[in-house]
Scaffold this motif. Structure first.
Motif, short mmCIF file in Angstrom:
data_model
loop_
_atom_site.label_atom_id
_atom_site.label_comp_id
_atom_site.label_asym_id
_atom_site.label_seq_id
_atom_site.Cartn_x
_atom_site.Cartn_y
_atom_site.Cartn_z
N LEU A 207 41.39 30.34 -0.13
CA LEU A 207 41.95 29.57 -1.00
C LEU A 207 40.49 28.61 -1.39
O LEU A 207 40.40 28.55 -2.61
CB LEU A 207 42.78 28.52 -0.33
N ALA A 208 39.80 28.68 -0.41
CA ALA A 208 38.57 28.36 -0.25
C ALA A 208 37.59 29.10 -0.92
O ALA A 208 36.64 28.85 -2.08
CB ALA A 208 38.42 27.66 0.91
N PHE A 209 37.63 30.79 -0.50
CA PHE A 209 36.78 31.37 -1.35
C PHE A 209 37.63 31.41 -2.79
O PHE A 209 36.16 31.86 -4.01
CB PHE A 209 37.18 32.63 -0.73
N ARG A 210 38.44 31.23 -3.43
CA ARG A 210 38.91 31.49 -5.07
C ARG A 210 38.60 30.79 -5.25
O ARG A 210 37.71 30.50 -6.44
CB ARG A 210 40.47 31.31 -4.34
N THR A 211 38.37 29.12 -5.07
CA THR A 211 38.17 28.13 -5.12
C THR A 211 36.32 28.48 -5.51
O THR A 211 35.83 27.91 -7.26
CB THR A 211 37.81 26.63 -3.95
N LEU A 212 35.88 29.31 -5.00
CA LEU A 212 33.81 29.56 -5.05
C LEU A 212 34.15 30.50 -6.27
O LEU A 212 32.94 30.21 -7.34
CB LEU A 212 33.57 29.90 -3.47
N VAL A 213 34.79 31.30 -6.16
CA VAL A 213 34.85 32.52 -6.96
C VAL A 213 35.54 32.49 -8.29
O VAL A 213 35.47 33.40 -9.43
CB VAL A 213 34.50 34.00 -6.24
N GLY A 214 36.89 32.06 -8.12
CA GLY A 214 37.76 31.89 -9.37
C GLY A 214 38.22 32.74 -9.17
O GLY A 214 38.24 34.15 -8.53
N GLU A 215 39.41 33.37 -10.08
CA GLU A 215 40.44 33.97 -10.32
C GLU A 215 39.74 34.90 -11.56
O GLU A 215 39.22 34.58 -12.15
CB GLU A 215 41.55 33.72 -11.03
N ASP A 216 40.07 36.61 -10.99
CA ASP A 216 39.75 37.03 -11.75
C ASP A 216 40.52 38.06 -13.43
O ASP A 216 41.12 38.47 -13.37
CB ASP A 216 39.56 38.98 -11.45
N ALA A 217 40.23 36.93 -14.62
CA ALA A 217 40.77 37.18 -15.67
C ALA A 217 40.70 38.14 -15.85
O ALA A 217 40.72 37.93 -17.17
CB ALA A 217 40.46 35.30 -16.40
N ASP A 218 39.20 38.62 -15.60
CA ASP A 218 38.96 39.31 -16.98
C ASP A 218 39.28 41.22 -15.92
O ASP A 218 38.45 42.30 -16.12
CB ASP A 218 37.69 39.99 -16.88
N ASP A 219 40.39 41.04 -14.84
CA ASP A 219 40.97 42.34 -14.21
C ASP A 219 40.97 43.89 -15.58
O ASP A 219 41.16 44.27 -15.08
CB ASP A 219 42.16 42.17 -13.52
N ALA A 220 42.10 43.20 -16.68
CA ALA A 220 42.06 44.25 -17.20
C ALA A 220 41.40 45.17 -17.88
O ALA A 220 40.98 45.83 -18.52
CB ALA A 220 43.22 43.66 -18.39
#
Length: 260
Positions: free
Chosen positions: A195-208
């Motif tokens: 969760l901490a890691f995701r807070t840093l990098v965010g979700e990959d909204a551009d995966d498509a």
């Protein structure tokens, strides 16, 4: 988010200063990690090691790219070899060791597993902070002197994979994608760290768009790691899947993998 570079001891200061300048972040001398303000996270140089630390009294453990000890070392020694799901998904079998591009390298764990199995692996990481963690992890692995044969098959690149994919030559046999996916289970410690890691990098909204870029290169196959029950990434349907207990691999094939 609120992020700074911190250093622990005097011998760590120069490296921390260089890193802060490179990442354009504030520098904090000997930060109190129990104090949650003003920095939510500290990229911490301590005893020559680099880690990402969440601040606050109930913080999870430090996040590192570690190829020498811990879970990654255990997986290298006892992980099941070519019987692992990732090996099957990438087509590793007798006489076949594909050249793999891990376009979402993260902390390099999957890339390292593939390298231990004899693949040559290029890694792309676009987050400059995560790239710095991964770079440090590789340096520590080189310094231990026991992993040189594996590390010789690993190369780290920094940039946006969607842009770099079309520039790489030769085209890799396998393009591997493990985009960040939102999870809601925060109970286990590993989940708190991620969760901490995701807070840093965010979700990959551009995966498509990343999948589209990978398919456009037309490697032998594109492999996408997903949570077991998650939907496939928007785009063409995968040709087949390798499914485990908690995750699965969606596989898009163009042609057979080469021998060798």
């Amino acid at each position: 988010m609120s992020l700074a570079v911190g250093w622990c001891q005097d011998e760590d200061r120069e490296r921390a200063e260089q890193l802060a300048q490179r990442l354009a972040l504030s520098l904090v001398a000997q930060p109190d990690l129990d104090q949650a303000e003003p920095w939510a996270q500290i990229l911490y140089v301590c005893d020559g090691r680099l880690s990402l630390c969440v601040t606050g009294r109930k913080r999870p453990g430090p996040i590192r790219a570690d190829f020498v000890t811990g879970a990654v070392a255990h997986r290298r020694q006892f992980g099941g070899g070519t019987g692992q799901l990732i090996a099957k998904a990438c087509g590793i079998r007798k006489g076949i060791r594909p050249r793999v591009l891990d376009a979402t390298a993260g902390l390099g764990r999957d890339a390292f597993v593939l390298a231990t199995l004899g693949c040559r692996v290029q890694m792309i990481e676009r987050s400059p902070v995560v790239h710095a963690l991964l770079e440090n992890g590789l340096e520590e692995a080189h310094a231990c002197g026991e992993l040189d044969e594996i590390l010789a098959g690993m190369e780290l690149l920094h940039g946006d994979a969607s842009e770099l994919l079309a520039t790489l030559a030769p085209v890799p046999d396998v393009i591997y994608l493990d985009p960040m996916y939102p999870h809601t289970d925060k109970k286990a410690q590993v989940k708190k760290e991620m969760l901490a890691f995701r807070t840093l990098v965010g979700e990959d909204a551009d995966d498509a768009s990343l999948l589209q870029a990978a398919l456009a290169v037309e490697p032998c196959r594109v492999v996408v790691k997903r949570p077991r029950k998650a939907p496939a990434i928007d785009g063409p349907a995968p040709n087949h899947q390798v499914i485990g207990k908690s995750s699965r691999y969606d596989i898009y094939t163009f042609r057979a993998l080469p021998n060798g």
